[in-house]
Design an enzyme around this catalytic site. Sequence first.
Site: not given
Lengths: 308, 308
Positions: A130, A183
Amino acid sequence: MEKSIKIFAPATVANVAAGFDILGFALEKPGDEILIRKTDKTGIQIKNESAFTSMPLQPENNTAGVALQAYLDAIESKQGFEITFIKKVKPGSGIGSSAASSAAAVFGANELLGNPLPAKDLVAFAMEGERLASGSAHADNVAPALLGGFVLIRSYHPLDIIPLPTPERLCCSIIHPQIELKTEDARKVLKKQITLQNAVVQWGNTAGLIAGLFREDYALFGRSLQDVIIEPTRSILIPGYDQMKEAALQAGALGCNISGSGPSLFAFSTSLEEASRVAEAMQQVCSSLQIDSDIYVSRVNKKGPIVL
Amino acid sequence: MEKSIKIFAPATVANVAAGFDILGFALEKPGDEILIRKTDKTGIQIKNESAFTSMPLQPENNTAGVALQAYLDAIESKQGFEITFIKKVKPGSGIGSSAASSAAAVFGANELLGNPLPAKDLVAFAMEGERLASGSAHADNVAPALLGGFVLIRSYHPLDIIPLPTPERLCCSIIHPQIELKTEDARKVLKKQITLQNAVVQWGNTAGLIAGLFREDYALFGRSLQDVIIEPTRSILIPGYDQMKEAALQAGALGCNISGSGPSLFAFSTSLEEASRVAEAMQQVCSSLQIDSDIYVSRVNKKGPIVL
């Protein structure tokens, strides 16, 4: 012990309304499918047989590669692995595409090595994927991807992962409007300072979500699915957001909000039939705005990754 | 139907760490004792036989009077009442002194009128007493004072009161250092703006507290008893705060924080014996600083007010 296995790891919804950065859950579908194989030489090799051709194949640039390397470093293993992506959640969808890959890789390797670590301990390694994907090692996608169900990340320092109960009838509708929304960009629109007044409203709802899950109180869970802090700014990046949400609620959804950092939306219902109606209602809004979209209807996944 | 009854209403702890403004619980002791009597003429009369002589006797200036009037207005009753305070939680202690009075008054009147309203519906009237006492109609003292146990105020607009489970072994230590600290002043030191980063830490702990209560997971509940937003500024107003907290944790407390807006502190343990040791450890710190203090050790009150 097997030398090669096929793994399914689920897509996930993070930032569940008032659970920003701390609450996520797993979907029964879609998800990633990978083939993971022990190799004779050391190092990680990545192959891509999925539809998404832009995936980096260098392990140090690939979320699954980075996660797997972090895992191998931690257990001090020199074992080599080859990962082949067969099916892949669309990158940039906001339903944990990178998390599913990371989860599949570390879960698969752990299986092939005879499960030296429990699933909960794999979360920290998947978080490294991530970090590569979004610049932030958040856990609210990888934790449910690895553990299934709803998962609370109570604390990041130290990492404290709390699996939560999943009410039996809870069904989820996802709409992924085909627009690009990174993101990182979605992180940039967040206000660094918020008012205490809004924060109190938010953690009232955080508490309501948790109580709703434990009580299996669908109404409480539904009316707690509010976000007065993140949604007001992030939703602006998603064309038609307000109309899609309104359509979902009109179609009977318990609540609706941004999935992860968007552009996908999630909504909850208490049956698959209702969840289908909700997904279709959202898709109609997208269509009327000439935006292509994918929809998914699924129960909450209670298992996490599985060996296929 | 009785014309006169004696009521006990419990002291309460609000602002339970990461549950600022939304989470409170009731104590078995101390509490208020009042005598409430139906009178033949209309209006509210207040008498004080407690040790605290500074209590205003005009009903419009008395928290119990204001709460009772709000209740009578709502049910459109012209019934007159006389309230006599027999025992009173020390005003300004931070353990819901005004809330206990308001709760006792509306609970008692409702009893004498044959319970036209359920206890949950009394919260809104008792909140009017809080508005008088602190300038803010908060509910995290009056709701547990009326309902017992742990209570979540999920939302204020509309008011949404969620009773929570109370783990069986949870015991509470209270220390009330004899210093003056007005609720209004304690409100003034609060920062109106907070960082999103701290807010995320806070609502992770809010969620942890709720999950801990449902799971009866004392360790989870204990490590969630953190507050990175309010405690850092408010604790400065309480001399010896850090040492008292440290002493409580050293003596085995699960966690420790400011009760309400202070100056009292609460700490949790899993037995009355341990809770006594914790209270004494905190009191020793107070003594070493030449500050007088009262201590209380109690289980969590599950009943709310009772007719004595």
